[in-house]
Scaffold this motif. Structure first.
Motif, PDB file in Angstrom:
ATOM      1  N   THR A  81       2.026  46.676  18.929  1.00 13.15           N
ATOM      2  CA  THR A  81       0.575  46.240  18.870  1.00 13.15           C
ATOM      3  C   THR A  81       0.217  45.799  17.382  1.00 13.15           C
ATOM      4  OG1 THR A  81       0.020  46.935  21.050  1.00 13.15           O
ATOM      5  CG2 THR A  81      -1.412  45.802  19.586  1.00 13.15           C
ATOM      6  N   ALA A  82       0.336  46.847  16.612  1.00 17.51           N
ATOM      7  CA  ALA A  82      -0.158  46.793  15.132  1.00 17.51           C
ATOM      8  C   ALA A  82       0.766  45.773  14.516  1.00 17.51           C
ATOM      9  CB  ALA A  82      -0.043  48.224  14.700  1.00 17.51           C
ATOM     10  N   VAL A  83       2.099  45.596  14.567  1.00 16.61           N
ATOM     11  CA  VAL A  83       3.257  44.921  14.308  1.00 16.61           C
ATOM     12  C   VAL A  83       2.845  43.611  14.497  1.00 16.61           C
ATOM     13  CG1 VAL A  83       5.700  44.031  14.066  1.00 16.61           C
ATOM     14  CG2 VAL A  83       5.271  46.656  14.188  1.00 16.61           C
ATOM     15  N   ALA A  84       2.585  43.225  15.644  1.00 11.55           N
ATOM     16  CA  ALA A  84       2.003  42.065  16.137  1.00 11.55           C
ATOM     17  C   ALA A  84       0.765  41.542  15.371  1.00 11.55           C
ATOM     18  CB  ALA A  84       1.832  41.704  17.710  1.00 11.55           C
ATOM     19  N   GLN A  85      -0.367  42.349  15.155  1.00 12.95           N
ATOM     20  CA  GLN A  85      -1.481  41.962  14.481  1.00 12.95           C
ATOM     21  C   GLN A  85      -1.125  41.679  13.100  1.00 12.95           C
ATOM     22  OE1 GLN A  85      -3.560  45.496  15.613  1.00 12.95           O
ATOM     23  NE2 GLN A  85      -4.590  44.671  17.137  1.00 12.95           N
ATOM     24  N   THR A  86      -0.181  42.360  12.417  1.00  9.93           N
ATOM     25  CA  THR A  86       0.277  42.318  11.025  1.00  9.93           C
ATOM     26  C   THR A  86       0.759  40.996  10.911  1.00  9.93           C
ATOM     27  OG1 THR A  86       0.430  44.671  10.767  1.00  9.93           O
ATOM     28  CG2 THR A  86       1.455  43.110   8.999  1.00  9.93           C
ATOM     29  N   VAL A  87       1.643  40.738  11.706  1.00 11.70           N
ATOM     30  CA  VAL A  87       2.403  39.314  11.781  1.00 11.70           C
ATOM     31  C   VAL A  87       1.461  38.319  11.837  1.00 11.70           C
ATOM     32  CG1 VAL A  87       4.185  37.924  12.684  1.00 11.70           C
ATOM     33  CG2 VAL A  87       4.678  40.252  12.262  1.00 11.70           C
ATOM     34  N   ARG A  88       0.680  38.304  13.031  1.00 15.01           N
ATOM     35  CA  ARG A  88      -0.521  37.408  13.308  1.00 15.01           C
ATOM     36  C   ARG A  88      -1.239  37.091  11.781  1.00 15.01           C
ATOM     37  NH1 ARG A  88      -0.052  33.190  16.384  1.00 15.01           N
ATOM     38  NH2 ARG A  88       0.310  34.392  18.226  1.00 15.01           N
ATOM     39  N   SER A  89      -1.815  38.106  11.367  1.00  9.72           N
ATOM     40  CA  SER A  89      -2.651  37.978   9.909  1.00  9.72           C
ATOM     41  C   SER A  89      -1.726  37.077   8.942  1.00  9.72           C
ATOM     42  CB  SER A  89      -2.984  39.258   9.539  1.00  9.72           C
ATOM     43  OG  SER A  89      -3.927  39.891  10.731  1.00  9.72           O
ATOM     44  N   ALA A  90      -0.391  37.178   8.845  1.00  9.63           N
ATOM     45  CA  ALA A  90       0.318  36.681   7.848  1.00  9.63           C
ATOM     46  C   ALA A  90       0.506  35.306   8.157  1.00  9.63           C
ATOM     47  CB  ALA A  90       1.882  37.294   7.779  1.00  9.63           C
ATOM     48  N   VAL A  91       0.912  35.048   9.412  1.00  8.64           N
ATOM     49  CA  VAL A  91       0.993  33.514   9.854  1.00  8.64           C
ATOM     50  C   VAL A  91      -0.415  32.881   9.672  1.00  8.64           C
ATOM     51  CG1 VAL A  91       1.024  32.069  11.892  1.00  8.64           C
ATOM     52  CG2 VAL A  91       2.783  33.920  11.648  1.00  8.64           C
ATOM     53  N   ASN A  92      -1.523  33.474   9.964  1.00  6.47           N
ATOM     54  CA  ASN A  92      -2.958  32.717   9.622  1.00  6.47           C
ATOM     55  C   ASN A  92      -3.080  32.770   8.068  1.00  6.47           C
ATOM     56  OD1 ASN A  92      -3.586  32.755  12.451  1.00  6.47           O
ATOM     57  ND2 ASN A  92      -4.656  34.695  12.307  1.00  6.47           N
ATOM     58  N   ARG A  93      -2.576  33.647   7.484  1.00  9.14           N
ATOM     59  CA  ARG A  93      -2.693  33.328   5.850  1.00  9.14           C
ATOM     60  C   ARG A  93      -2.046  32.215   5.304  1.00  9.14           C
ATOM     61  NH1 ARG A  93      -2.289  38.886   5.620  1.00  9.14           N
ATOM     62  NH2 ARG A  93       0.099  38.850   4.999  1.00  9.14           N
ATOM     63  N   TRP A  94      -0.851  31.980   5.859  1.00  3.80           N
ATOM     64  CA  TRP A  94       0.198  30.982   5.464  1.00  3.80           C
ATOM     65  C   TRP A  94      -0.432  29.593   5.987  1.00  3.80           C
ATOM     66  CZ3 TRP A  94       3.429  27.738   8.530  1.00  3.80           C
ATOM     67  CH2 TRP A  94       4.584  26.868   7.714  1.00  3.80           C
ATOM     68  N   LYS A  95      -1.011  29.693   7.229  1.00  6.58           N
ATOM     69  CA  LYS A  95      -1.650  28.337   7.514  1.00  6.58           C
ATOM     70  C   LYS A  95      -2.828  27.928   6.770  1.00  6.58           C
ATOM     71  CE  LYS A  95      -0.410  28.670  12.665  1.00  6.58           C
ATOM     72  NZ  LYS A  95      -1.012  28.900  13.808  1.00  6.58           N
ATOM     73  N   GLU A  96      -3.375  28.768   6.284  1.00  4.12           N
ATOM     74  CA  GLU A  96      -4.605  28.440   5.248  1.00  4.12           C
ATOM     75  C   GLU A  96      -4.250  28.305   3.863  1.00  4.12           C
ATOM     76  OE1 GLU A  96      -7.031  31.826   6.033  1.00  4.12           O
ATOM     77  OE2 GLU A  96      -7.424  31.511   8.064  1.00  4.12           O
ATOM     78  N   SER A  97      -3.032  28.186   3.631  1.00  3.50           N
ATOM     79  CA  SER A  97      -2.636  28.168   2.252  1.00  3.50           C
ATOM     80  C   SER A  97      -2.816  26.765   1.571  1.00  3.50           C
ATOM     81  CB  SER A  97      -1.114  28.509   2.190  1.00  3.50           C
ATOM     82  OG  SER A  97      -0.087  27.880   2.741  1.00  3.50           O
ATOM     83  N   PRO A  98      -2.967  26.287   0.454  1.00  2.00           N
ATOM     84  CA  PRO A  98      -3.195  25.341  -0.268  1.00  2.00           C
ATOM     85  C   PRO A  98      -1.971  24.272  -0.012  1.00  2.00           C
ATOM     86  CG  PRO A  98      -3.865  27.003  -1.740  1.00  2.00           C
ATOM     87  CD  PRO A  98      -3.201  27.905  -0.619  1.00  2.00           C
ATOM     88  N   ALA A  99      -0.623  24.935   0.049  1.00  3.94           N
ATOM     89  CA  ALA A  99       0.451  23.984   0.417  1.00  3.94           C
ATOM     90  C   ALA A  99       0.576  23.410   1.478  1.00  3.94           C
ATOM     91  CB  ALA A  99       1.626  24.932   0.210  1.00  3.94           C
ATOM     92  N   LEU A 100      -0.261  23.781   2.425  1.00  5.16           N
ATOM     93  CA  LEU A 100      -0.475  23.303   3.882  1.00  5.16           C
ATOM     94  C   LEU A 100      -1.493  22.401   4.120  1.00  5.16           C
ATOM     95  CD1 LEU A 100       0.892  26.195   6.233  1.00  5.16           C
ATOM     96  CD2 LEU A 100       2.289  24.356   5.347  1.00  5.16           C
ATOM     97  N   SER A 101      -2.499  22.384   3.113  1.00  3.18           N
ATOM     98  CA  SER A 101      -3.693  21.551   3.549  1.00  3.18           C
ATOM     99  C   SER A 101      -3.646  19.926   2.815  1.00  3.18           C
ATOM    100  CB  SER A 101      -4.952  22.350   2.680  1.00  3.18           C
ATOM    101  OG  SER A 101      -4.616  22.557   1.335  1.00  3.18           O
TER     102      SER A 101
END
Length: 258
Positions: free
Chosen positions: A238-258
Motif C-alpha cells: 500500500t505504501a509503495v502504491a501511494q509513493t508511485v501515485r505521488s510520483a505520477v502526480n508530480r510528473w503530471k504537474e511538471s512544466p514539460a506537460l503543461s
C-alpha cells in the motif's frame, strides 16, 4: 531489451497503476487487495493456477467493479507450490490452452457481475517465458485477439513486438518493486520483501522524467512507462502504491506537460 525499444515518454499523462490481486486460496489470505483497490486503476486477477480459487476470484471481481477499477486476467503456470515463479517447458499450444482456460474462467465471473475483461497479463515465470519466446507470445496473443483486449508487458521484448505484429494493443509496464537485469528484464523473486520507499520514488521519478532505469549491474537502459505494476503480496504494498501515485502526480504537474 533492444535499443529499438528506446524509451519514448508517453504522449499523454494517462499513466496507470496496476496490481496483481486475488491470490488467496481457501481460508488463506494473501496480499493487500482491499487497500490497493483505493489506489490503483486496474488489476490483474489470479485465475486459479499459480494462485487464487473460485471464491477469491468472485470476491475480487465484485470489489474491483464496486471500486470502479478495471479487471484483467493474470494467467500463470500450474504450480501452486512455486507460486508460478518456476519456469516450465511448454509448447505454444499448451500455453494457448493454459491462458485461454484461465481467461475464460475470469470472464465467467465478470459476466456474472456485468463487467468486461480489460486486458491479459501473464504472471511470473510465464511472463518471463513469453517475453523471450516469439511462438509462446503468439499463443498469448491468440487469446487476446479472441477477447479483443490489450496485453500488458515489457517494452522491447516479444511482449511488444508480437503484440504489434498481431494488431493487439500493448501496454508497457514498469516495476518499481523488482530489480532489472543488465539486459532490461525483471528479476522474478521467489518471495516478496518490503520495498525501500525512497528507492521506489527514485525509480519512478527516473522512469517518468528520463525514460530510463538502472540495472542490478549498475547500468542504465531505456524504458517506456504506460503503467506501473505494484505487487500486492509485498508487506508494504500500500505504501509503495501511494509513493508511485505521488510520483505520477508530480510528473503530471511538471512544466514539460503543461
Amino acid at each position: 531489451m533492444s535499443e529499438s525499444a528506446a524509451a519514448l515518454r508517453p504522449a499523454t499523462a494517462d499513466i496507470t497503476l496496476n496490481s496483481d490481486m486475488g491470490e488467496s486460496i481457501g481460508i488463506h489470505s494473501f496480499g493487500n487487495d482491499e487497500e490497493l483497490l483505493t489506489l490503483v486503476d486496474t488489476i490483474n486477477v489470479a485465475c486459479g493456477m499459480h494462485a487464487g480459487d473460485p471464491g477469491s476470484m468472485q470476491l475480487v471481481v465484485t470489489q474491483a467493479l464496486a471500486a470502479g477499477v478495471t479487471v484483467g486476467a493474470h494467467p500463470g503456470l500450474p504450480d501452486l507450490t512455486g507460486f508460478g515463479r518456476r519456469a516450465m517447458a511448454l509448447s505454444a499450444d499448451e500455453v494457448r490452452d493454459l491462458v485461454r482456460y484461465q481467461v475464460g474462467a475470469l470472464v465467467g465471473f465478470l459476466d456474472s457481475e456485468g463487467g468486461n475483461l480489460h486486458h491479459i497479463k501473464p504472471h511470473g515465470a510465464l511472463f518471463a517465458m513469453v517475453s523471450r519466446d516469439e511462438e509462446l507470445m503468439d499463443a498469448v496473443c491468440d487469446v487476446a485477439v479472441q477477447y479483443e483486449v490489450p496485453v500488458f508487458g515489457l517494452a522491447g521484448t516479444f511482449h511488444e513486438s508480437v503484440a504489434h505484429r498481431r494488431g493487439v494493443p500493448f501496454v508497457s509496464e514498469f516495476y518499481v518493486d523488482l530489480d532489472y537485469t543488465d539486459d532490461g528484464n525483471i528479476v522474478v523473486n521467489r518471495q516478496g520483501a518490503a520495498s525501500d520507499l525512497e528507492r521506489v520514488a527514485r525509480r519512478a521519478d527516473l522512469a517518468l522524467q528520463s525514460g530510463a532505469a538502472t540495472s542490478i549491474g549498475g547500468g542504465t537502459f531505456p524504458v517506456r512507462v504506460e503503467s506501473f505494476c505494484i505487487h500486492s503480496d509485498l508487506p508494504n504494498a500500500t505504501a509503495v502504491a501511494q509513493t508511485v501515485r505521488s510520483a505520477v502526480n508530480r510528473w503530471k504537474e511538471s512544466p514539460a506537460l503543461s
